[in-house]
Motif scaffolding. Structure first.
Motif, PDB file in Angstrom:
ATOM      1  N   VAL A 128      -7.210 -54.782 -53.250  1.00 24.44           N
ATOM      2  CA  VAL A 128      -5.766 -54.844 -52.197  1.00 24.44           C
ATOM      3  C   VAL A 128      -5.970 -55.021 -50.898  1.00 24.44           C
ATOM      4  O   VAL A 128      -5.590 -55.139 -50.012  1.00 24.44           O
ATOM      5  N   ARG A 129      -6.406 -53.160 -50.828  1.00 25.78           N
ATOM      6  CA  ARG A 129      -7.251 -52.945 -49.435  1.00 25.78           C
ATOM      7  C   ARG A 129      -8.187 -53.958 -48.916  1.00 25.78           C
ATOM      8  O   ARG A 129      -7.422 -54.116 -47.687  1.00 25.78           O
ATOM      9  N   GLN A 130      -8.748 -55.013 -49.304  1.00 29.00           N
ATOM     10  CA  GLN A 130      -9.269 -55.386 -48.981  1.00 29.00           C
ATOM     11  C   GLN A 130      -9.162 -56.465 -48.206  1.00 29.00           C
ATOM     12  O   GLN A 130      -9.141 -57.120 -47.052  1.00 29.00           O
ATOM     13  N   HIS A 131      -8.613 -56.741 -49.173  1.00 22.62           N
ATOM     14  CA  HIS A 131      -7.590 -58.336 -49.188  1.00 22.62           C
ATOM     15  C   HIS A 131      -6.463 -58.490 -48.290  1.00 22.62           C
ATOM     16  O   HIS A 131      -5.561 -59.319 -48.533  1.00 22.62           O
ATOM     17  N   PHE A 132      -6.058 -57.383 -47.538  1.00 20.76           N
ATOM     18  CA  PHE A 132      -4.361 -56.825 -47.495  1.00 20.76           C
ATOM     19  C   PHE A 132      -3.954 -57.576 -46.040  1.00 20.76           C
ATOM     20  O   PHE A 132      -2.114 -58.385 -46.318  1.00 20.76           O
ATOM     21  N   ASP A 133      -5.222 -58.105 -45.436  1.00 20.14           N
ATOM     22  CA  ASP A 133      -4.541 -59.026 -44.741  1.00 20.14           C
ATOM     23  C   ASP A 133      -4.299 -60.359 -44.471  1.00 20.14           C
ATOM     24  O   ASP A 133      -3.328 -60.549 -43.998  1.00 20.14           O
ATOM     25  N   ARG A 134      -4.812 -60.506 -45.859  1.00 21.60           N
ATOM     26  CA  ARG A 134      -4.667 -62.167 -46.356  1.00 21.60           C
ATOM     27  C   ARG A 134      -3.364 -62.315 -46.992  1.00 21.60           C
ATOM     28  O   ARG A 134      -2.796 -63.623 -46.782  1.00 21.60           O
ATOM     29  N   PHE A 135      -2.913 -61.489 -47.813  1.00 24.39           N
ATOM     30  CA  PHE A 135      -1.928 -61.406 -48.664  1.00 24.39           C
ATOM     31  C   PHE A 135      -0.321 -61.387 -47.462  1.00 24.39           C
ATOM     32  O   PHE A 135       0.453 -62.189 -47.778  1.00 24.39           O
ATOM     33  N   LEU A 139       0.312 -61.106 -40.302  1.00 28.32           N
ATOM     34  CA  LEU A 139      -0.461 -59.756 -39.325  1.00 28.32           C
ATOM     35  C   LEU A 139      -1.042 -60.878 -38.947  1.00 28.32           C
ATOM     36  O   LEU A 139      -1.912 -62.022 -38.606  1.00 28.32           O
ATOM     37  N   LYS A 140      -1.697 -60.547 -37.688  1.00 31.66           N
ATOM     38  CA  LYS A 140      -2.303 -61.093 -36.415  1.00 31.66           C
ATOM     39  C   LYS A 140      -3.805 -60.520 -36.825  1.00 31.66           C
ATOM     40  O   LYS A 140      -3.946 -59.130 -37.146  1.00 31.66           O
ATOM     41  N   PRO A 141      -4.909 -61.051 -36.392  1.00 31.74           N
ATOM     42  CA  PRO A 141      -5.950 -60.306 -36.824  1.00 31.74           C
ATOM     43  C   PRO A 141      -6.482 -59.079 -35.608  1.00 31.74           C
ATOM     44  O   PRO A 141      -6.092 -59.064 -34.630  1.00 31.74           O
ATOM     45  N   GLY A 142      -7.112 -57.891 -36.377  1.00 31.53           N
ATOM     46  CA  GLY A 142      -6.767 -56.911 -35.322  1.00 31.53           C
ATOM     47  C   GLY A 142      -5.981 -55.439 -35.640  1.00 31.53           C
ATOM     48  O   GLY A 142      -5.708 -54.501 -35.092  1.00 31.53           O
ATOM     49  N   ASP A 143      -4.522 -56.585 -35.978  1.00 30.26           N
ATOM     50  CA  ASP A 143      -3.454 -55.312 -36.159  1.00 30.26           C
ATOM     51  C   ASP A 143      -3.388 -54.191 -37.191  1.00 30.26           C
ATOM     52  O   ASP A 143      -2.936 -52.704 -37.088  1.00 30.26           O
ATOM     53  N   LEU A 144      -3.913 -54.954 -38.362  1.00 30.11           N
ATOM     54  CA  LEU A 144      -4.006 -53.605 -39.093  1.00 30.11           C
ATOM     55  C   LEU A 144      -5.254 -52.529 -38.787  1.00 30.11           C
ATOM     56  O   LEU A 144      -4.999 -51.539 -39.648  1.00 30.11           O
ATOM     57  N   GLU A 145      -6.344 -53.036 -37.909  1.00 30.61           N
ATOM     58  CA  GLU A 145      -7.266 -52.045 -37.889  1.00 30.61           C
ATOM     59  C   GLU A 145      -7.061 -51.390 -36.611  1.00 30.61           C
ATOM     60  O   GLU A 145      -6.909 -49.937 -37.237  1.00 30.61           O
ATOM     61  N   LYS A 146      -5.776 -51.588 -36.152  1.00 29.62           N
ATOM     62  CA  LYS A 146      -5.477 -51.169 -35.462  1.00 29.62           C
ATOM     63  C   LYS A 146      -3.988 -50.255 -35.537  1.00 29.62           C
ATOM     64  O   LYS A 146      -3.958 -48.667 -35.601  1.00 29.62           O
TER      65      LYS A 146
END
Length: 495
Positions: A128-135, A139-146
């Protein structure tokens, strides 16, 4: 049985549902194989609910609660809203997978939702942690990392927050440096003695101290130039005029060989370096004493600054020392002797680093072990007070020192010592009285300031009233003068 997963993301709480658990058969290897492939993992795990967090501060509070094993009101309402209610007396047909057993037990106590935390759940949460941005589609790319980076920084900063004046790491480094300086200064001073003894061998017997020897050799330089003019300088260093005269006389009749100016210059520079190291060692000791007053005042008042610093250094930190029982504090520094005694089935050591305390040296040989055990007990109490007390004071350390003195008298003369409970009560009462006196003084100061302000205000009011009266009088006089002038002008016109 349906398995749900609770995932704590940096931007909110996510609830996922696991399908096909019976087919997988709780096989962690199969889950590991499917985690890297999103198409396979997406068939097994699906997102059913997501609650975003309001702000970065809210995210920090939530992650702090989760790490400490507490369930917040937001998490409880999120779980109760998206999971079926557990009826009393019936076994629920679902379970909740969590990352930490602590938060799982807290959730079960509050909501009766059955929780589990095992390798299978951890592998699913990793996916889930690995693919959370796809769920989450928005979410924009890079938002989760920030969000992860910001939350990690704020969480680490909150965990590392401490009082700068109570950093015990500085004490550990200072005591290590003092020990190494002692060894270096000793070896360097011996080298100065051997080097200068070729030129002036008789000086070794007259001056025994290494530091004084380096200073005297710096003053003398060439022994052939020694005269009565050097006596005042030598007496200032040695503190004894007879010794200074003895040095001068020994220099006149010395059997040492002459040195060239270059050799003498090298000896003098090396002696100056030794003196500088010794002076720096004194400054470092003063710094250590000042730091111990801030970090562990009670422990330093009980057994001295150096022994207290060595105990903290050996334990790793003041917190680690406070966690140690008194039996461990007693033999800190004697681990080799302890394990050797356990291996050979001999007598275990009675003391470790606390042997350097003056109390054990003052005790008789038969009472050394008893006083070491009693002193370790008091050291354990003092370290816990220093570690967990809000305010720093030496009152407890001084009273604990008095107790050790009383115990020594009890072993020697049989005088009964006071009980620890009575002593601690006395200290607490004295501190409370001091606090009350401080508050009374502060209140009196406030009253005095208020009275001064009132007096100043009354004086200012009187001054302002006087100014107003003066202004009114000046206005009245001005008006009367203008009226008189008008009358004069009228009469002149009439005439």
């Amino acid at each position: 049985m349906v398995t749900n997963l609770l995932f704590e993301a940096p931007n909110g709480y996510a609830l996922c549902e696991v399908h096909g658990v019976d087919e997988i058969g709780q096989n962690t290897e199969a889950v590991r194989a499917s985690v890297s492939d999103l198409s396979r993992f997406g068939r097994v795990v699906k997102l059913i609910a997501f609650q975003p967090l309001e702000s970065a501060l809210d995210a920090l509070n939530q992650i702090n609660a989760v790490s400490e094993g507490y369930m917040t009101d937001e998490l409880r309402s999120f779980l109760e809203l998206n999971l079926p209610k557990v009826k009393e007396g019936k076994k629920p047909n679902f379970s909740l997978g969590v990352s930490e057993p602590k938060i799982g037990s807290c959730i079960f106590e509050a909501t009766k939702i059955p929780c589990e935390s095992n390798d299978f759940v951890h592998e699913l949460l990793r996916g889930v942690r690995q693919h959370f941005d796809r769920f989450i589609k928005d979410l924009k790319p890079g938002d989760l990392e920030k969000a992860q980076l910001g939350l990690a920084h704020s969480y680490s900063r909150a965990k590392v927050k401490f009082n700068v004046n109570r950093v015990d790491n500085m004490v550990i480094q200072a005591i290590f440096l003092i020990d190494t300086l002692d060894k270096d200064i000793n070896s360097f001073a011996m080298r100065v003695r051997e080097w200068y003894s070729w030129h002036f061998p008789e000086l070794v017997k007259i001056v025994n101290d290494n530091y004084l020897y380096a200073r005297v050799s710096k003053i003398i330089e060439d022994k052939s130039k020694l005269s009565e003019e050097h006596v005042p300088m030598l007496t200032e260093v040695l503190g004894d005029e007879d010794k200074a005269r003895e040095v001068v006389e020994a220099g006149k009749a010395s059997m040492g060989q002459d040195l060239s100016p270059i050799d003498l210059m090298n000896v003098q520079t090396f002696a100056q370096r030794v003196m500088d190291l010794a002076d720096y060692r004194k400054k470092l000791y003063d710094y250590l004493v000042a730091k111990m007053v801030d970090i562990a005042p009670n422990l330093a008042a009980l057994i001295g600054d150096m022994v207290a610093a060595r105990l903290i250094s050996h334990a790793g930190s003041l917190t680690n020392l406070a966690k140690c029982p008194s039996s461990t504090v007693q033999i800190l520094g004697a681990e080799k002797a302890l394990f050797r005694a356990l291996k050979t089935r001999g007598n275990t050591p009675k003391y470790g680093l606390i042997f350097h305390s003056s109390f054990i040296g003052r005790a008789s040989s038969k009472n050394k072990g008893r006083i070491a055990r009693y002193l370790a007990n008091k050291c354990s109490i003092a370290s816990r007070i220093d570690c967990f007390a809000d305010t720093s004071t030496t009152a407890f350390g001084e009273k604990l020192r008095e107790q050790v003195e009383e115990r020594l008298d009890f072993y020697d003369k049989g005088v009964a010592p006071r009980k620890n409970v009575d002593v601690m009560k006395e200290v607490i009462e004295n501190l409370e009285k001091k606090d009350e006196a401080m508050t009374d003084d502060a209140s009196e100061d406030k009253k005095e300031k208020k009275e001064k302000r009132k007096i100043e205000e009354t004086v200012d009011n009187e001054k302002s009233e006087k100014k107003k009266k003066k202004k009114k009088k000046s206005k009245a006089t001005d008006e009367s003068q203008t009226k008189k002038k008008k009358k004069k002008t009228k009469t002149e016109d009439d005439e």
